[in-house]
Enzyme design. Structure first.
Site, mmCIF file in Angstrom:
data_model
loop_
_atom_site.group_PDB
_atom_site.id
_atom_site.type_symbol
_atom_site.label_atom_id
_atom_site.label_comp_id
_atom_site.label_asym_id
_atom_site.label_seq_id
_atom_site.Cartn_x
_atom_site.Cartn_y
_atom_site.Cartn_z
ATOM 1 N N THR A 18 0.870 -1.192 0.000
ATOM 2 C CA THR A 18 0.000 0.000 0.000
ATOM 3 C C THR A 18 0.902 1.236 0.000
ATOM 4 O O THR A 18 1.287 1.723 -1.041
ATOM 5 C CB THR A 18 -0.955 -0.002 1.210
ATOM 6 O OG1 THR A 18 -0.210 -0.208 2.417
ATOM 7 C CG2 THR A 18 -2.010 -1.096 1.060
ATOM 8 N N LYS A 36 4.209 -6.663 4.139
ATOM 9 C CA LYS A 36 3.985 -5.265 3.799
ATOM 10 C C LYS A 36 3.714 -4.512 5.098
ATOM 11 O O LYS A 36 3.262 -5.079 6.087
ATOM 12 C CB LYS A 36 2.817 -5.095 2.825
ATOM 13 C CG LYS A 36 1.448 -5.524 3.328
ATOM 14 C CD LYS A 36 0.699 -4.532 4.195
ATOM 15 C CE LYS A 36 0.568 -3.186 3.540
ATOM 16 N NZ LYS A 36 -0.168 -2.228 4.448
ATOM 17 N N THR A 91 2.293 -4.983 13.414
ATOM 18 C CA THR A 91 2.339 -4.018 12.348
ATOM 19 C C THR A 91 1.635 -4.384 11.058
ATOM 20 O O THR A 91 0.908 -3.572 10.540
ATOM 21 C CB THR A 91 3.808 -3.720 12.025
ATOM 22 O OG1 THR A 91 3.878 -3.074 10.784
ATOM 23 C CG2 THR A 91 4.653 -4.936 11.961
#
Length: 242
Positions: free
Chosen positions: A144, A170, A181
């Protein structure tokens, strides 16, 4: 997809205005087991609940994970549940699997539902793109706001045989413990049992993902999934693998 038996795919399904790759698929060989850790945020996307429920119900007997980027499908009400179930059901049918053997992960803008019809219309292309050498495509498709792809393959000789571990991830923001995360995926060609594998993955997450803080924000979609498949390793060498 470096470990034996694993395939990957990454395509553009028109989910991102940029036209970049935005739909990935990880396909595990028959007999694989999967374990995972997830966000502990009180606000989380339904895809997280779906993964948790199916991992428990199947005792880790998961064969496929589809990942869409650009739309987190979090805070979208009942539509988030319906859309996640529709996509996994249709993918399962095309792969000849049960619904419980398919997981979904979403990442992107919170509050944005998945454009389901675009995903459905690209499922055949996604499956046809599965390949041993398509891991880079998959690693690109899950990004992203990341500035670069995150993927790695590692090999070592343990107990007289070559062991291979592959991974992609990612994440660049909303990084904080519990879970920490990101979306992260590990594959390994050692046949570790589900219970032992789950313990190993939890220990790994606690000393890595759950020890990282960047901005103090936990995300709605954090998921770490790890697959084990292949010939069993002599138990005396498991501590080395850990």
């Amino acid at each position: 997809s470096t470990p034996d038996g694993f395939l990957a795919a990454g395509i553009s399904a028109g989910l991102k205005p940029s036209g970049k790759k935005d739909l990935a698929l990880l396909y595990a060989p028959d007999g694989a087991c999967c374990s995972g850790t997830f966000t502990q945020s009180a606000t989380r996307a339904f895809c997280v609940d779906l993964c948790i429920d199916r991992l428990k119900a199947s005792e880790g007997k998961i064969r496929a994970v589809i990942i869409n980027s650009g739309h987190a499908n979090a805070c979208t009400g009942s539509r988030g549940k319906i859309d996640s179930e529709i996509i996994t059901q249709e993918l399962a049918q095309r792969l000849g699997l049960s619904n419980e053997e398919v997981l979904i992960c979403s990442t992107g803008v919170i509050g944005e539902p998945i454009p389901v019809e675009r995903v459905r219309s690209h499922l055949d292309h996604l499956i046809q793109s599965l390949d041993k050498d398509a891991s880079l495509d998959a690693a690109n498709a899950i990004l992203t706001t990341d500035l670069q792809i995150k993927h790695i393959a590692y090999q070592a000789v343990i107990g007289g045989r070559e062991i291979t571990i592959g991974g992609m991830a990612k994440g660049s923001g909303m990084i904080h413990p519990s879970m920490a995360t990101m979306l992260g995926y590990i594959t390994c060609d050692v046949g570790v049992g589900y219970i032992e594998w789950s313990k190993m993955i939890k220990r790994v997450a606690d000393s890595s993902f759950n020890a990282i803080t960047v901005d103090g924000d936990t995300s709605t979609n954090d998921s770490f999934l790890a697959f084990s498949s292949g010939e069993k390793l002599d138990p005396q060498y498991l501590p080395i693998l850990e």
